[in-house]
Design an enzyme around this catalytic site. Structure first.
Site, PDB file in Angstrom:
ATOM      1  N   CYS A 124      -1.211   0.581  -6.099  1.00 19.53           N
ATOM      2  CA  CYS A 124      -1.421   1.331  -4.857  1.00 19.53           C
ATOM      3  C   CYS A 124      -0.331   0.987  -3.846  1.00 19.53           C
ATOM      4  O   CYS A 124      -0.428  -0.028  -3.144  1.00 19.53           O
ATOM      5  CB  CYS A 124      -2.804   1.021  -4.270  1.00 19.53           C
ATOM      6  N   CYS A 135      -1.515   0.563  -0.180  1.00 19.20           N
ATOM      7  CA  CYS A 135      -2.253  -0.665   0.126  1.00 19.20           C
ATOM      8  C   CYS A 135      -1.346  -1.882   0.139  1.00 19.20           C
ATOM      9  O   CYS A 135      -1.355  -2.677   1.078  1.00 19.20           O
ATOM     10  CB  CYS A 135      -3.361  -0.880  -0.901  1.00 19.20           C
ATOM     11  N   ASP A 136      -0.573  -2.043  -0.935  1.00 19.43           N
ATOM     12  CA  ASP A 136       0.129  -3.296  -1.157  1.00 19.43           C
ATOM     13  C   ASP A 136       1.594  -3.275  -0.731  1.00 19.43           C
ATOM     14  O   ASP A 136       2.231  -4.329  -0.666  1.00 19.43           O
ATOM     15  CB  ASP A 136       0.048  -3.676  -2.636  1.00 19.43           C
TER      16      ASP A 136
END
Length: 515
Positions: free
Chosen positions: A342, A345-346
């Protein structure tokens, strides 16, 4: 700190505070401490009759940090960082819940939380751009509000880099419980509570086993499963939905711009709407339950991971799909330690570092474009000799000075130092030469795998694991229908999955009235 419209909305929400609360802000000499203090002051001014502010200057612990508690009680909910972006909702809910406003969580889950009899200290490392993180933060915050033995702290990894490095955190959300890694990735309230409540699975299995047979049981809670459940319930028949995670892949999707009638939305918002629509009908929704076996006897039986068996006259399988993995040495070892799936997200955890994206489709090229604004450099590796992404995306990626695209590249190994990713190996498919790319993060974007392993040798699947269906959603077993990304439906799109779910439910209903 807050824009006028946001401040007005927050002021409206804060009118729901029933009991006085206290905000304590721990500061140091940093500019971020002053930002957090300004935010706290603006919140206090909006509801000064119910909110008081205390400032702890030169704090010895984490700073900047905001603690929220009912007045007169020790704080159990804390935000280490500035809870804006996706976490602003987490802040609002924490204020309301500490002030006595009731949660919308299921009553049985609330009672389960209150009955937990252990000291639980949750720490959730997040990034403000992570759309999966708020669900986890809000879940543990609610647990802390409801149970005096539980504490919860949100920690912005970008502000507390020393902690992130010391704990080798390379994926968010990362949840620590009493100092030990508890889990990574999106988790629901029910999943977290069941994980800490060691007797939960046995109690749930016993309760599920007592349920009467359904007319139609939907397995899966994504768009296809939700549509099937709604269409079934509207027929007035006994309908159940069993799902490991309601929303499926959609819950992990940030921007949705091709859902007809909505110019733009996001996955969590769409999932919330789907769940509410399902619950508007008389549907028995059973979440956090994974199907492991299907067998046709007098009824069609669906066995769950906890051992319970559900029975139904007809079944609609809508278990969806998941991100495809590379299946190369090192991938599993360094999952969450540099191997990620992701970029939204990361990505922020790799600020200023070199990264790679595996896959040259729309997802891969979009990921490269997003990452390029954060990281030092992005190397895109595509197995084929052509990129499958839309031309406009390819042109954008090629225009970026810190994006390199390599085609005919077969990734062969993830390299690490035992703690984190340090590079990857790939083979040039034209020359058969092996190359090493120094990267700190690898984002895998190579398509989907149907969630159908538990159906192997049960009904007809393609060699890719897709459930074979006809125009009515029928599978090779009478009474068993299927819909969505787990099937041979050619295009994996949200709106197509919804239509597929409706088709399968109507097909199953027609089967019921004829049999």
């Amino acid at each position: 700190m807050l824009e006028a419209n946001l401040k007005q909305q927050l002021g409206t929400y804060l009118q729901n505070i029933v009991n006085p609360i206290e905000i304590t802000v721990s500061t140091n000499s940093s500019a971020k401490s002053q930002e957090l203090l300004e935010l706290a002051r603006e919140i206090t001014e909006l509801k000064s009759d119910k909110i008081t502010l205390t400032v702890d200057e030169n704090a010895s612990g984490r700073a900047p940090q905001m603690a929220i508690a009912p007045k007169g009680e020790a704080a159990r909910v804390r935000f280490a960082g500035i809870p804006m972006g996706h976490e602003f909702t987490s802040l609002v809910l924490a204020l309301l819940q500490a002030g006595g406003h009731p949660s919308k969580a299921a009553q049985d889950t609330i009672e389960q939380i209150k009955s937990l009899d252990a000291e639980l200290n949750f720490e959730v490392y997040i990034s403000l751009s992570c759309h999966n993180c708020p669900d986890v933060v809000q879940a543990v915050n609610l647990m802390a509000v409801l149970n005096p033995k539980i504490t919860a702290t949100m920690i912005d990894g970008a502000l507390f880099q020393d902690e992130v490095n010391n704990r080798n955190i390379m994926a968010v959300p990362s949840v620590y419980l009493n100092g030990e890694l508890f889990g990574q990735g999106r988790m629901t309230l029910a999943e977290i509570v069941n994980k800490v409540d060691t007797g939960a699975a046995k109690k749930q299995a016993a309760a599920l086993a007592e349920k009467a047979p359904y007319d139609m049981l939907v397995v899966g809670g994504g768009p296809a499963g939700a549509a099937a459940a709604i269409y079934a319930a509207r027929k007035g028949i006994r309908t159940g939905v069993v799902a490991e995670r309601f929303g499926g892949q959609v819950a992990d999707t940030m921007a949705i711009e091709n859902f007809i009638s909505m110019k733009a939305t996001d996955g969590p918002k769409l999932v919330a709407g789907l769940e509410q629509h399902v619950l508007d009908y008389d549907v028995d929704l059973m979440k956090t339950q994974k199907a492991v076996r299907l067998e046709k006897k007098e009824f069609i039986e669906v066995e769950l991971e906890n051992g319970a068996i559900l029975k139904s006259k007809s079944v609609v399988l809508a278990t969806g799909a998941r991100w495809r993995e590379m299946n190369v040495p090192g991938e599993q070892e360094y999952r969450g330690k540099g191997v990620a799936y992701c970029p939204h997200c990361d990505g922020p955890l790799f600020k200023g570092k070199k990264t790679a994206v595996i896959g040259g489709g729309n997802s891969g090229i979009e990921a490269a474009i997003d990452l390029a604004g954060i990281v030092e450099h992005v190397t895109v590796l595509e197995f084929s000799d052509t990129l499958r992404a839309d031309d406009v995306l390819v042109k954008k990626a090629k225009s970026l000075p810190n994006v390199t695209i390599i085609k005919n590249a077969m990734t062969t190994e993830v390299m690490g130092d035992g703690q984190r990713v340090i590079g990857l190996k790939y083979t040039d498919r034209l020359t058969d030469e092996s190359h090493l790319v120094d990267v700190a993060g690898i984002f895998v974007q190579i398509g989907l795998v149907p969630n159908s392993e538990f159906l192997k040798d049960t009904l007809q699947l393609t060699n890719r694991g897709e459930i074979v269906i006809n125009a009515h959603g029928e599978t090779s077993i009478p009474g068993v229908f299927a819909a969505g990304d787990v099937t041979t439906t050619p295009y994996k799109q949200i709106i197509i999955s919804m239509g597929s779910g409706a088709t399968a439910a109507l097909g199953a209903f027609d089967y019921l009235i004829r049999n």
